[in-house]
Design a protein around this motif. Structure first.
Motif, PDB file in Angstrom:
ATOM      1  N   GLU A 172      41.046  38.024  35.582  1.00  0.00           N
ATOM      2  CA  GLU A 172      39.702  38.572  35.483  1.00  0.00           C
ATOM      3  C   GLU A 172      38.799  37.771  36.409  1.00  0.00           C
ATOM      4  O   GLU A 172      39.185  36.708  36.915  1.00  0.00           O
ATOM      5  N   TRP A 173      37.597  38.281  36.635  1.00  0.00           N
ATOM      6  CA  TRP A 173      36.665  37.640  37.566  1.00  0.00           C
ATOM      7  C   TRP A 173      35.311  37.528  36.885  1.00  0.00           C
ATOM      8  O   TRP A 173      34.614  38.519  36.691  1.00  0.00           O
ATOM      9  N   GLN A 174      34.936  36.285  36.515  1.00  0.00           N
ATOM     10  CA  GLN A 174      33.629  36.024  35.919  1.00  0.00           C
ATOM     11  C   GLN A 174      32.587  36.047  37.029  1.00  0.00           C
ATOM     12  O   GLN A 174      32.633  35.234  37.957  1.00  0.00           O
ATOM     13  N   GLN A 175      31.603  36.969  36.920  1.00  0.00           N
ATOM     14  CA  GLN A 175      30.627  37.168  37.989  1.00  0.00           C
ATOM     15  C   GLN A 175      29.227  36.700  37.630  1.00  0.00           C
ATOM     16  O   GLN A 175      28.371  36.610  38.504  1.00  0.00           O
ATOM     17  N   ARG A 176      28.983  36.428  36.368  1.00  0.00           N
ATOM     18  CA  ARG A 176      27.676  35.907  35.936  1.00  0.00           C
ATOM     19  C   ARG A 176      27.887  34.734  35.004  1.00  0.00           C
ATOM     20  O   ARG A 176      28.858  34.682  34.253  1.00  0.00           O
ATOM     21  N   ASN A 276      36.633  32.574  43.211  1.00  0.00           N
ATOM     22  CA  ASN A 276      37.226  33.810  42.725  1.00  0.00           C
ATOM     23  C   ASN A 276      36.609  35.001  43.455  1.00  0.00           C
ATOM     24  O   ASN A 276      35.422  34.983  43.808  1.00  0.00           O
ATOM     25  N   SER A 277      37.414  36.041  43.698  1.00  0.00           N
ATOM     26  CA  SER A 277      36.925  37.239  44.373  1.00  0.00           C
ATOM     27  C   SER A 277      37.760  38.431  43.919  1.00  0.00           C
ATOM     28  O   SER A 277      38.570  38.325  42.991  1.00  0.00           O
ATOM     29  N   GLU A 278      37.560  39.558  44.586  1.00  0.00           N
ATOM     30  CA  GLU A 278      38.274  40.778  44.210  1.00  0.00           C
ATOM     31  C   GLU A 278      39.788  40.620  44.325  1.00  0.00           C
ATOM     32  O   GLU A 278      40.532  41.111  43.479  1.00  0.00           O
ATOM     33  N   ARG A 279      40.255  39.949  45.359  1.00  0.00           N
ATOM     34  CA  ARG A 279      41.699  39.798  45.574  1.00  0.00           C
ATOM     35  C   ARG A 279      42.191  38.354  45.463  1.00  0.00           C
ATOM     36  O   ARG A 279      43.273  38.110  44.942  1.00  0.00           O
ATOM     37  N   TRP A 280      41.398  37.396  45.960  1.00  0.00           N
ATOM     38  CA  TRP A 280      41.872  36.030  46.074  1.00  0.00           C
ATOM     39  C   TRP A 280      41.177  35.097  45.086  1.00  0.00           C
ATOM     40  O   TRP A 280      40.021  35.298  44.725  1.00  0.00           O
ATOM     41  N   SER A 281      41.917  34.062  44.680  1.00  0.00           N
ATOM     42  CA  SER A 281      41.328  32.996  43.881  1.00  0.00           C
ATOM     43  C   SER A 281      42.042  31.682  44.225  1.00  0.00           C
ATOM     44  O   SER A 281      43.271  31.651  44.346  1.00  0.00           O
ATOM     45  N   VAL A 282      41.269  30.629  44.389  1.00  0.00           N
ATOM     46  CA  VAL A 282      41.799  29.278  44.581  1.00  0.00           C
ATOM     47  C   VAL A 282      41.107  28.393  43.561  1.00  0.00           C
ATOM     48  O   VAL A 282      39.867  28.363  43.500  1.00  0.00           O
ATOM     49  N   ASN A 283      41.870  27.679  42.753  1.00  0.00           N
ATOM     50  CA  ASN A 283      41.231  26.918  41.694  1.00  0.00           C
ATOM     51  C   ASN A 283      42.133  25.806  41.192  1.00  0.00           C
ATOM     52  O   ASN A 283      43.345  25.798  41.422  1.00  0.00           O
ATOM     53  N   LEU A 312      46.932  29.102  43.695  1.00  0.00           N
ATOM     54  CA  LEU A 312      46.564  30.014  44.770  1.00  0.00           C
ATOM     55  C   LEU A 312      46.964  31.415  44.294  1.00  0.00           C
ATOM     56  O   LEU A 312      48.151  31.691  44.081  1.00  0.00           O
ATOM     57  N   VAL A 313      45.970  32.296  44.126  1.00  0.00           N
ATOM     58  CA  VAL A 313      46.169  33.570  43.432  1.00  0.00           C
ATOM     59  C   VAL A 313      45.848  34.738  44.340  1.00  0.00           C
ATOM     60  O   VAL A 313      44.880  34.689  45.124  1.00  0.00           O
ATOM     61  N   TYR A 314      46.651  35.803  44.202  1.00  0.00           N
ATOM     62  CA  TYR A 314      46.400  37.051  44.930  1.00  0.00           C
ATOM     63  C   TYR A 314      46.636  38.223  43.981  1.00  0.00           C
ATOM     64  O   TYR A 314      47.680  38.312  43.328  1.00  0.00           O
ATOM     65  N   ARG A 315      45.659  39.119  43.885  1.00  0.00           N
ATOM     66  CA  ARG A 315      45.773  40.314  43.041  1.00  0.00           C
ATOM     67  C   ARG A 315      46.090  41.527  43.907  1.00  0.00           C
ATOM     68  O   ARG A 315      45.526  41.686  44.988  1.00  0.00           O
ATOM     69  N   PHE A 316      46.961  42.401  43.409  1.00  0.00           N
ATOM     70  CA  PHE A 316      47.309  43.599  44.162  1.00  0.00           C
ATOM     71  C   PHE A 316      47.717  44.714  43.205  1.00  0.00           C
ATOM     72  O   PHE A 316      48.144  44.466  42.062  1.00  0.00           O
ATOM     73  N   ALA A 317      47.581  45.934  43.682  1.00  0.00           N
ATOM     74  CA  ALA A 317      47.983  47.097  42.893  1.00  0.00           C
ATOM     75  C   ALA A 317      49.473  47.348  43.094  1.00  0.00           C
ATOM     76  O   ALA A 317      49.956  47.352  44.229  1.00  0.00           O
ATOM     77  N   PRO A 318      50.251  47.533  42.036  1.00  0.00           N
ATOM     78  CA  PRO A 318      51.684  47.803  42.198  1.00  0.00           C
ATOM     79  C   PRO A 318      51.914  49.173  42.832  1.00  0.00           C
ATOM     80  O   PRO A 318      51.105  50.087  42.695  1.00  0.00           O
TER      81      PRO A 318
END
Length: 339
Positions: A172-176, A276-283, A312-318
């Motif tokens: 998930e992506w916390q935006q606020r 964090n972003s729509e596709r990538w996350s580094v944390n 190092l994270v990457y989100r994608f649609a299967p």
């Protein structure tokens, strides 16, 4: 350090409230990705150590656990991670050998925080380098065994706005900026034993400690907060504590046993930071649980369990074929929820 962390969380909450008052329309606080796969490459290390103090002399026993390299996938609320401690990342430093099975599950449903522990460690060393022992072998305890099992369950009061999954699982992506109080309970039990002695030889003159057993129960209360900067950068801190009711028993080389009941506070601290972003996350993230045992015969003991990780994270649609194979997860979820 613990009180400083609580102060930082309160400050972050105040800053976040000031930022929130500047928005006119209420957008969503975090974005979910129910139809995407979250893949990760990570480095991590888990450990369970023991601190022991008597007459102002503090000892910190640590396992020689490995730095692991791993890959993982998350889909909805399911996560699978596989990791291995390669030799090039774990050079010999004279800390002896540790064999261990470390089972940690940190589960974050929308309104719950669930932590399960099963620690089975064989082989420890004394972590301080300035101890007054001339022989380095006195700092190694290859036959020392530590066992700890337990669980912590807390209710998250503001799960509609605050997401632990955004910080820990990155699906998930916390935006606020948002925070939440939490409350629950925890239960732990276990033992530490070494038939050749838990204490260094120089400290066995009065009490040759061979075994420590403990059982702890506590109600807990805490607070967690995510500070979001420019929508993408985040700092999430969490602290929980409670008055633990516990029983500890010590056994020495003569089989004599001393016991005591006491109330002492336990701690559960978490810290997460990154991008964090729509596709990538580094944390990077760190989870630490400390169980403070009831003092016995002047000995004050605590057991600390930690887990730190770089992701190092990457989100994608299967694709269509993989999507069909994953569809059974959604159907199973709907059946369990009665939808």
């Amino acid at each position: 350090m613990k009180f400083s962390l609580l102060f930082v969380i309160v400050w972050m909450c105040w800053v976040g409230e000031c930022h929130g008052q500047q928005t006119g329309q209420e957008p969503r606080y975090y974005q979910t990705y129910p139809s995407k796969l979250t893949s990760r490459f990570y480095f991590s290390r888990k450990y369970t150590g023991m601190g022991l103090e008597k007459d102002g002399q503090g000892l910190w026993y640590m396992p020689n656990s490995t730095l692991n390299t791993g890959v993982g996938l998350s889909y909805q609320n399911m996560t699978l991670n596989l990791a291995y401690g390669f030799g090039f990342a774990n050079p010999e430093r004279g800390r002896g050998e540790t064999n261990y099975l470390d089972l940690q599950a940190h589960v974050y449903p929308k309104n719950w925080v669930i932590d399960l522990f099963g620690q089975f460690y064989n082989g420890y060393y004394l972590g301080q380098d300035n101890l007054p022992f001339p022989d380095r072998e006195e700092l190694l305890f290859p036959d020392m065994k530590l066992r700890k099992v337990g669980a912590s369950v807390q209710y998250l009061f503001n799960g509609d706005k605050f997401s632990y999954r955004a910080a820990f699982l990155q699906n998930e992506w916390q935006q606020r900026s948002a925070g939440s109080f939490m409350a629950g309970m925890e239960l732990y039990g276990g033992q530490v034993r070494n038939q050749s002695g838990i204490l260094p030889a120089a400290l066995r003159t009065q009490f040759d400690l061979r075994q420590i057993k403990f059982m702890e129960w506590a109600p807990t209360i805490g607070y967690a907060y995510s500070l979001i900067v420019k929508k993408h950068f985040f700092l999430t801190l969490s602290a929980a504590s409670g008055p633990s009711i516990g029983r500890t028993s010590l056994r020495d080389a003569t089989e004599a046993v001393e016991r005591n009941w006491a109330v002492r506070p336990n701690y559960f601290l978490r810290g997460f930071t990154g991008y964090n972003s729509e596709r990538w996350s580094v944390n990077v993230n760190y989870v630490y649980n400390q169980v403070n045992l009831a003092p016995v015969a002047g000995y004050r003991v605590h057991v600390g369990t930690g887990n730190y990780r770089f992701n190092l994270v990457y989100r994608f649609a299967p694709g269509p074929k993989l999507g069909k194979k994953l569809h059974w997860v959604e159907r199973t979820k709907e059946k369990l929820l009665g939808q």
